[in-house]
Design a protein around this motif. Structure first.
Motif, PDB file in Angstrom:
ATOM      1  N   PRO A   1       4.067   0.083  -4.777  1.00  0.00           N
ATOM      2  CA  PRO A   1       4.220   1.465  -5.233  1.00  0.00           C
ATOM      3  C   PRO A   1       5.619   2.017  -4.967  1.00  0.00           C
ATOM      4  O   PRO A   1       6.144   2.787  -5.770  1.00  0.00           O
ATOM      5  CB  PRO A   1       3.171   2.251  -4.450  1.00  0.00           C
ATOM      6  CG  PRO A   1       2.521   1.331  -3.527  1.00  0.00           C
ATOM      7  CD  PRO A   1       2.998  -0.052  -3.795  1.00  0.00           C
TER       8      PRO A   1
ATOM      9  N   ILE B   1      -1.200  10.604  -1.418  1.00  0.00           N
ATOM     10  CA  ILE B   1      -1.425   9.224  -1.870  1.00  0.00           C
ATOM     11  C   ILE B   1      -2.231   8.391  -0.884  1.00  0.00           C
ATOM     12  O   ILE B   1      -2.577   7.254  -1.177  1.00  0.00           O
ATOM     13  CB  ILE B   1      -0.086   8.520  -2.149  1.00  0.00           C
ATOM     14  CG1 ILE B   1       0.782   8.530  -0.895  1.00  0.00           C
ATOM     15  CG2 ILE B   1       0.629   9.163  -3.323  1.00  0.00           C
ATOM     16  CD1 ILE B   1       1.780   7.444  -0.864  1.00  0.00           C
ATOM     17  N   ALA B   2      -2.541   8.956   0.281  1.00  0.00           N
ATOM     18  CA  ALA B   2      -3.246   8.194   1.327  1.00  0.00           C
ATOM     19  C   ALA B   2      -4.600   7.648   0.870  1.00  0.00           C
ATOM     20  O   ALA B   2      -4.896   6.476   1.143  1.00  0.00           O
ATOM     21  CB  ALA B   2      -3.392   9.028   2.583  1.00  0.00           C
TER      22      ALA B   2
ATOM     23  N   ALA C   1       0.849  -3.503  -0.487  1.00  0.00           N
ATOM     24  CA  ALA C   1       0.314  -2.144  -0.658  1.00  0.00           C
ATOM     25  C   ALA C   1       1.389  -1.082  -0.430  1.00  0.00           C
ATOM     26  O   ALA C   1       1.270   0.026  -0.931  1.00  0.00           O
ATOM     27  CB  ALA C   1      -0.860  -1.921   0.295  1.00  0.00           C
ATOM     28  N   LEU C   2       2.434  -1.418   0.296  1.00  0.00           N
ATOM     29  CA  LEU C   2       3.542  -0.487   0.507  1.00  0.00           C
ATOM     30  C   LEU C   2       4.693  -0.719  -0.464  1.00  0.00           C
ATOM     31  O   LEU C   2       5.232   0.230  -1.035  1.00  0.00           O
ATOM     32  CB  LEU C   2       4.066  -0.603   1.943  1.00  0.00           C
ATOM     33  CG  LEU C   2       3.128  -0.182   3.060  1.00  0.00           C
ATOM     34  CD1 LEU C   2       3.801  -0.405   4.408  1.00  0.00           C
ATOM     35  CD2 LEU C   2       2.703   1.257   2.908  1.00  0.00           C
TER      36      LEU C   2
ATOM     37  N   LEU D   1       2.706  12.019   1.759  1.00  0.00           N
ATOM     38  CA  LEU D   1       1.830  10.925   2.181  1.00  0.00           C
ATOM     39  C   LEU D   1       0.360  11.298   2.046  1.00  0.00           C
ATOM     40  O   LEU D   1      -0.453  10.480   1.627  1.00  0.00           O
ATOM     41  CB  LEU D   1       2.161  10.511   3.616  1.00  0.00           C
ATOM     42  CG  LEU D   1       1.487   9.261   4.147  1.00  0.00           C
ATOM     43  CD1 LEU D   1       1.801   8.063   3.261  1.00  0.00           C
ATOM     44  CD2 LEU D   1       1.922   8.989   5.561  1.00  0.00           C
TER      45      LEU D   1
ATOM     46  N   GLY E   1      -3.909   4.737  -1.504  1.00  0.00           N
ATOM     47  CA  GLY E   1      -3.251   3.673  -0.755  1.00  0.00           C
ATOM     48  C   GLY E   1      -4.191   2.963   0.196  1.00  0.00           C
ATOM     49  O   GLY E   1      -4.153   1.736   0.334  1.00  0.00           O
TER      50      GLY E   1
ATOM     51  N   SER F   1       9.031  -3.508   4.269  1.00  0.00           N
ATOM     52  CA  SER F   1       8.134  -2.795   3.356  1.00  0.00           C
ATOM     53  C   SER F   1       7.948  -1.345   3.789  1.00  0.00           C
ATOM     54  O   SER F   1       7.936  -0.435   2.952  1.00  0.00           O
ATOM     55  CB  SER F   1       6.769  -3.479   3.299  1.00  0.00           C
ATOM     56  OG  SER F   1       6.894  -4.774   2.786  1.00  0.00           O
TER      57      SER F   1
ATOM     58  N   THR G   1      -6.544   0.777  -1.849  1.00  0.00           N
ATOM     59  CA  THR G   1      -5.797  -0.398  -2.310  1.00  0.00           C
ATOM     60  C   THR G   1      -5.654  -1.416  -1.186  1.00  0.00           C
ATOM     61  O   THR G   1      -5.892  -2.615  -1.386  1.00  0.00           O
ATOM     62  CB  THR G   1      -4.406   0.014  -2.816  1.00  0.00           C
ATOM     63  OG1 THR G   1      -4.565   0.924  -3.905  1.00  0.00           O
ATOM     64  CG2 THR G   1      -3.582  -1.176  -3.242  1.00  0.00           C
ATOM     65  N   LEU G   2      -5.265  -0.957  -0.012  1.00  0.00           N
ATOM     66  CA  LEU G   2      -5.103  -1.857   1.130  1.00  0.00           C
ATOM     67  C   LEU G   2      -6.422  -2.518   1.501  1.00  0.00           C
ATOM     68  O   LEU G   2      -6.470  -3.728   1.756  1.00  0.00           O
ATOM     69  CB  LEU G   2      -4.526  -1.105   2.326  1.00  0.00           C
ATOM     70  CG  LEU G   2      -4.297  -1.937   3.585  1.00  0.00           C
ATOM     71  CD1 LEU G   2      -3.350  -3.100   3.317  1.00  0.00           C
ATOM     72  CD2 LEU G   2      -3.757  -1.057   4.701  1.00  0.00           C
TER      73      LEU G   2
ATOM     74  N   PHE H   1       9.082   1.888   1.645  1.00  0.00           N
ATOM     75  CA  PHE H   1       8.078   2.904   1.349  1.00  0.00           C
ATOM     76  C   PHE H   1       8.557   4.285   1.812  1.00  0.00           C
ATOM     77  O   PHE H   1       8.426   5.272   1.084  1.00  0.00           O
ATOM     78  CB  PHE H   1       6.764   2.527   2.042  1.00  0.00           C
ATOM     79  CG  PHE H   1       5.594   3.366   1.629  1.00  0.00           C
ATOM     80  CD1 PHE H   1       5.004   3.206   0.394  1.00  0.00           C
ATOM     81  CD2 PHE H   1       5.069   4.309   2.497  1.00  0.00           C
ATOM     82  CE1 PHE H   1       3.906   3.966   0.020  1.00  0.00           C
ATOM     83  CE2 PHE H   1       3.981   5.080   2.131  1.00  0.00           C
ATOM     84  CZ  PHE H   1       3.396   4.907   0.886  1.00  0.00           C
TER      85      PHE H   1
ATOM     86  N   PRO I   1       4.084   8.935  -9.231  1.00  0.00           N
ATOM     87  CA  PRO I   1       2.978   8.655  -8.321  1.00  0.00           C
ATOM     88  C   PRO I   1       1.636   9.005  -8.960  1.00  0.00           C
ATOM     89  O   PRO I   1       1.565   9.911  -9.786  1.00  0.00           O
ATOM     90  CB  PRO I   1       3.253   9.570  -7.122  1.00  0.00           C
ATOM     91  CG  PRO I   1       4.690   9.925  -7.229  1.00  0.00           C
ATOM     92  CD  PRO I   1       5.019   9.885  -8.680  1.00  0.00           C
TER      93      PRO I   1
END
Length: 118
Positions: A91, A32-33, A87-88, A29, A36, A14, A39-40, A18, A101
């Motif tokens: 997306p 989107i951190a 989560a990876l 990164l 992300g 994963s 989400t995680l 990613f 994105p």
């Protein structure tokens, strides 16, 4: 093979997928951190709740010899690798399939772009 080994392979796959998607689509990164991370966090909480409910109700259980032995309630630690992978990988697959994105602005046509192909 233990569940930890299996989880590790999926997590590495994963992460590689990613990284490829970030590189191919030119996604930074830091852009989107926040999404992300949220989400995680949501996926980890849902996993903790529902794994404990399912294991507690007797729907399934694990062979204790194949686990590390660390549990969050009734859920083994290895179960928390699946939300990490999702989560990876989800997306990454979306971006590689052509999706944009989150938060990306669509490319605006330039003034000399008449919309016709030469």
């Amino acid at each position: 093979m233990s569940f930890a080994h299996l989880s590790l392979y999926f997590m590495l796959g994963s992460m590689a997928l990613f990284a490829v998607a970030l590189r191919v689509r030119g996604v930074r990164l830091r852009d989107i951190a926040p999404a992300g991370g949220l989400t995680l966090a949501v996926l980890l909480v849902l996993t903790a709740v529902f794994d404990n409910v399912m294991i507690g109700s007797g729907l399934f259980d694990y062979n204790s010899q194949a686990l590390l032995g660390i549990r969050v309630g009734l859920a083994p630690l290895e179960d928390f690798s699946y939300p990490f992978c999702a989560a990876l990988a989800v997306p990454a697959l979306w971006w590689l399939a052509g999706g944009s994105p989150a938060g990306a602005t669509p490319k605006q046509p330039s003034p000399d772009d008449s919309g016709r192909e030469d």
